[in-house]
Design a protein around this motif. Structure first.
Motif, PDB file in Angstrom:
ATOM      1  N   GLU A  48       0.721  -1.235   0.083  1.00 41.40           N
ATOM      2  CA  GLU A  48       0.135  -0.125  -0.270  1.00 41.40           C
ATOM      3  C   GLU A  48       0.775   1.445  -0.225  1.00 41.40           C
ATOM      4  N   ARG A  49       2.201   1.013   0.376  1.00 44.95           N
ATOM      5  CA  ARG A  49       2.874   2.309   0.530  1.00 44.95           C
ATOM      6  C   ARG A  49       3.670   2.479  -0.707  1.00 44.95           C
ATOM      7  N   LEU A  50       3.524   1.720  -1.645  1.00 42.77           N
ATOM      8  CA  LEU A  50       4.136   1.734  -3.133  1.00 42.77           C
ATOM      9  C   LEU A  50       3.285   2.211  -4.159  1.00 42.77           C
ATOM     10  N   GLN A  51       2.980   3.619  -4.080  1.00 39.50           N
ATOM     11  CA  GLN A  51       1.969   4.238  -4.941  1.00 39.50           C
ATOM     12  C   GLN A  51       1.868   3.664  -6.589  1.00 39.50           C
ATOM     13  N   ASP A  52       0.756   3.538  -7.068  1.00 37.86           N
ATOM     14  CA  ASP A  52       0.558   3.246  -8.504  1.00 37.86           C
ATOM     15  C   ASP A  52       0.662   1.745  -8.636  1.00 37.86           C
ATOM     16  N   HIS A  53       0.801   0.985  -7.562  1.00 37.98           N
ATOM     17  CA  HIS A  53       1.333  -0.302  -7.680  1.00 37.98           C
ATOM     18  C   HIS A  53       0.500  -1.381  -8.709  1.00 37.98           C
ATOM     19  N   GLU A  54      -0.748  -0.815  -8.981  1.00 39.26           N
ATOM     20  CA  GLU A  54      -1.517  -1.603 -10.024  1.00 39.26           C
ATOM     21  C   GLU A  54      -1.171  -1.394 -11.291  1.00 39.26           C
ATOM     22  N   ASN A  55      -0.623  -0.392 -11.644  1.00 40.91           N
ATOM     23  CA  ASN A  55      -0.234   0.203 -13.050  1.00 40.91           C
ATOM     24  C   ASN A  55       1.188   0.030 -13.405  1.00 40.91           C
ATOM     25  N   LYS A  56       2.050  -0.239 -12.367  1.00 39.02           N
ATOM     26  CA  LYS A  56       3.410  -0.397 -12.642  1.00 39.02           C
ATOM     27  C   LYS A  56       4.027  -1.662 -12.173  1.00 39.02           C
ATOM     28  N   PRO A  57       5.027  -2.361 -12.667  1.00 42.81           N
ATOM     29  CA  PRO A  57       5.701  -3.327 -12.231  1.00 42.81           C
ATOM     30  C   PRO A  57       6.566  -2.615 -10.906  1.00 42.81           C
ATOM     31  N   ILE A  58       6.710  -3.596  -9.983  1.00 43.03           N
ATOM     32  CA  ILE A  58       7.459  -3.182  -8.783  1.00 43.03           C
ATOM     33  C   ILE A  58       8.709  -4.287  -9.129  1.00 43.03           C
ATOM     34  N   ILE A  59       9.864  -3.304  -8.880  1.00 41.10           N
ATOM     35  CA  ILE A  59      11.221  -4.134  -9.246  1.00 41.10           C
ATOM     36  C   ILE A  59      12.266  -3.952  -7.864  1.00 41.10           C
ATOM     37  N   GLY A  60      12.322  -5.013  -7.159  1.00 38.24           N
ATOM     38  CA  GLY A  60      13.269  -4.845  -6.174  1.00 38.24           C
ATOM     39  C   GLY A  60      14.729  -5.003  -6.511  1.00 38.24           C
ATOM     40  N   PHE A  61      15.720  -4.247  -5.971  1.00 32.67           N
ATOM     41  CA  PHE A  61      16.876  -4.395  -6.591  1.00 32.67           C
ATOM     42  C   PHE A  61      18.084  -4.471  -5.292  1.00 32.67           C
ATOM     43  N   SER A  62      19.256  -4.858  -5.511  1.00 30.83           N
ATOM     44  CA  SER A  62      20.275  -5.010  -4.770  1.00 30.83           C
ATOM     45  C   SER A  62      21.644  -4.979  -5.806  1.00 30.83           C
TER      46      SER A  62
END
Length: 617
Positions: free
Chosen positions: A443-457
């Motif tokens: 819920e804290r990641l705004q627009d998550h329904e329209n954009k992919p979420i990419i975790g990175f390290s």
């Protein structure tokens, strides 16, 4: 009338022999001594010096024979005993015997330099570091230009885990005796122990120029370059070294492991088999590296059979725990309590933990001993088990006794992953995450329904040069974030403030760092955040392991790793992970376009549906 001194042919021959010996004409010196012995078979000095010449020519056993004859002829000469000790040392005589011979020399002459020097060496081998150090300190003061004592003092400090002090002594030995390659070699080994790779590289470059074609120097160069993950150059020097010394199993090991890191799995296996033929039976260093070579070729049966050899390899830092109860060997344990313990890093334990459901099904009760943070994570996924911090004393003896048998978590492969088919049929995922917590992060990641979420390290916390060449800096990974419109979430544990500020200033709201998530100590928090991602892009660290454990698509980049890949392009342990290998001869940053291309392919038909299904939405 003046008197004339009578001729002394034996004395003249002895002096002539000594002259030849000092000038390096050893064979001529031998002829002189043999001529004396032909007339006087028990001439003690001739016997002694003939023995010394045999040692100089590389025949220490013959040297011992003649020097012992000299002592029998005259047992009151301290140098005889000192040179006997030196020849005995060359043939590998035990330190107690060396010490006894040196003490005989010192009874005759307490100041005999070579006897004191060798006594210090013997005491070092016997771990009597205090007395050995006193001897070397006295010799350094009395003979400040005696290169051997600096070399041996350096060896003592290495053995006593004082490598940082040994460097100065090896450097002094190199200055005093620059024509002795062994001084340079020992200094390189000291640097390697201290992980001082860059200065060692500079010093070995000088040694390679000074001693062209020297097999031992080339071997050290190969070992150093292997530690620096310079596999291509390591193979070059290792080939040359083994080629000039083809029966040396140490050099075969170095070539074998270098080939493995270069991705030449088949040749690596053949080279390691050669090392096994050449080396002593049961050598654990050979067996461990042979295990890795088998695994890299997809031969799990032979690879797993030798996998426990890691506990006997002195170069590895694994925890070899000790128990009073037997090890589980596959028998029925349906009414028994099994203790599971780990010996390596977090990533290894997480990976091996994928086999725990199969062990739990067979066992009456399972106790898992891990680090505190790992125990909390495992307990959440395997609630029927007891998960706790390892119960051991300083000598790694188990201090708890509430179990019937024990097993190492990595060695469960013998029973549950005997072949590649067993990976295909294994349950995935087996680990759980806190869905409510994950939904809160989402819920804290705004627009998550329209954009992919990419975790990175982009790196590990360990930035040693041998690892860092396969990692990225914050600016180095930036092109991945520039490449598409997405939500980029920091999964890097223990980032520095400068790195985070770089991402914030360059990418603004595109970059998300959840500061209340302790990605290093709170594995449940890290799992929940990872579960929110549509894709994870990570260096070869436990961040990538976490993605694979939760069946989150992941692009992992790093060096060859036999136990992870098992001869396959991608790790069989994690069906969702794509493993990519950066260039061996170019900076990792130049590989980023390849990662971007793979990322775009993963997200070609992106939809939030798989992520939402994972989160129970």
């Amino acid at each position: 009338m003046a008197t004339q001194t009578a001729n002394n042919p034996a004395r003249e021959k002895m002096l002539k022999g000594l002259s030849y010996q000092k000038s390096g004409e050893i064979e001529k010196a031998q002829r002189c001594y043999k001529q004396v012995l032909k007339r006087s078979p028990n001439h003690p000095d001739a016997l002694h010096l003939l023995g010394v010449t045999y040692r100089q020519l590389g025949y220490p056993k013959r040297a011992v024979e003649y020097i012992q004859k000299a002592i029998k002829a005259n047992g009151n000469q301290a140098p005889f005993y000192a040179n006997l000790a030196r020849a005995m040392m060359d043939i590998g005589t035990d330190p107690e015997s060396l010490l006894a011979v040196c003490n005989k020399a010192l009874l005759i002459n307490p100041k005999e330099r070579e006897a004191r020097n060798i006594k210090g060496i013997a005491l070092t081998q016997l771990k009597d570091f205090n007395e050995a150090e006193m001897i070397f300190q006295e010799l350094v003061v009395e003979y400040p230009n005696f290169s051997d004592v600096y070399h041996n003092f350096g060896n003592l400090l290495m053995e006593a885990d004082k490598a940082e002090h040994a460097i100065n002594f090896f450097t002094k030995a190199c200055l005093l005796d620059p024509d002795n390659s062994n001084n340079f070699i020992q200094r390189s080994r000291c640097r390697m122990k201290l992980k001082q790779y860059e200065p060692s590289q500079l010093e070995l470059s000088e040694a390679l120029e000074r001693f062209p074609g020297d097999s031992e120097v080339e071997h050290e160069a190969a070992r150093l370059l292997f530690c620096m993950n310079e596999s291509r150059r390591s193979v070059e020097y290792a080939r040359n070294s083994l080629g000039s010394d083809p029966k040396n199993y140490h050099k075969a090991i170095t070539l074998g492991v270098s080939l493995l890191m270069l991705g030449e799995e088949k040749e690596s296996l053949e080279t390691m088999k050669m090392a096994q033929r050449l080396g002593p039976q049961g050598n654990k260093t050979i067996e461990w590296n042979l295990s890795l070579a088998y695994l890299a070729n997809g031969d799990l049966e032979n690879g797993w059979a030798l996998h426990k050899a890691r506990f006997g390899d002195p170069s590895l830092q694994v925890a070899d725990r000790k128990f009073e109860v037997p090890e589980w060997t596959g028998e029925d344990i349906s009414n028994k309590t099994v203790l599971v313990w780990a010996d390596q890093g977090l990533g290894d334990a997480l990976r091996a933990g994928t086999m725990l459901p199969e062990l739990i099904e067979k066992s009456g009760k399972v106790i898992i001993e891990l680090s505190e943070k790992a125990a909390k994570f495992f307990k959440y996924s395997f609630p029927s088990t007891v998960c706790r911090v390892a119960q051991v004393d300083k000598d790694l003896n188990a201090t708890a006794s509430d179990f019937d048998v024990h097993t190492n978590i990595s060695d469960l492969v013998e029973f549950f992953r005997p072949d590649l088919n067993s990976f295909t049929n294994a349950q995935c995922p087996v680990y759980s995450f806190e869905k409510e917590r994950a939904l809160g992060y989402l819920e804290r990641l705004q627009d998550h329904e329209n954009k992919p979420i990419i975790g990175f390290s982009w790196r590990s916390k360990n930035l040693a040069v041998n690892r860092a060449r396969f990692y990225l800096s914050a600016p180095g990974i930036a092109p991945i974030m520039e490449s598409r419109d997405a939500i980029f979430v920091n999964l890097q544990y223990l980032p520095v403030a400068k790195e985070l500020e770089f991402f914030r200033s360059k990418f603004g709201d595109k970059f998300h760092n959840l500061e209340d998530v302790d990605l290093f100590n709170d594995l449940l928090g890290a799992a929940a955040l990872t579960a929110c991602c549509d894709l994870v892009v990570s260096a070869n660290t436990s961040v990538a392991d976490m993605a694979g454990l939760l069946n989150v698509p992941c692009i992992r980049f790093g060096q060859q790793e036999a136990s992870l890949l098992l001869g396959q392009q991608n790790p069989p342990w994690y069906p969702s992970v794509t493993y990519m290998h950066p260039f061996l001869d170019r900076p990792c940053a130049e590989f980023v376009p390849e990662i971007v291309a793979a990322m775009n392919k993963h997200l070609e038909d992106w939809s939030p549906d798989p992520r939402n299904a994972r989160l129970g939405l």
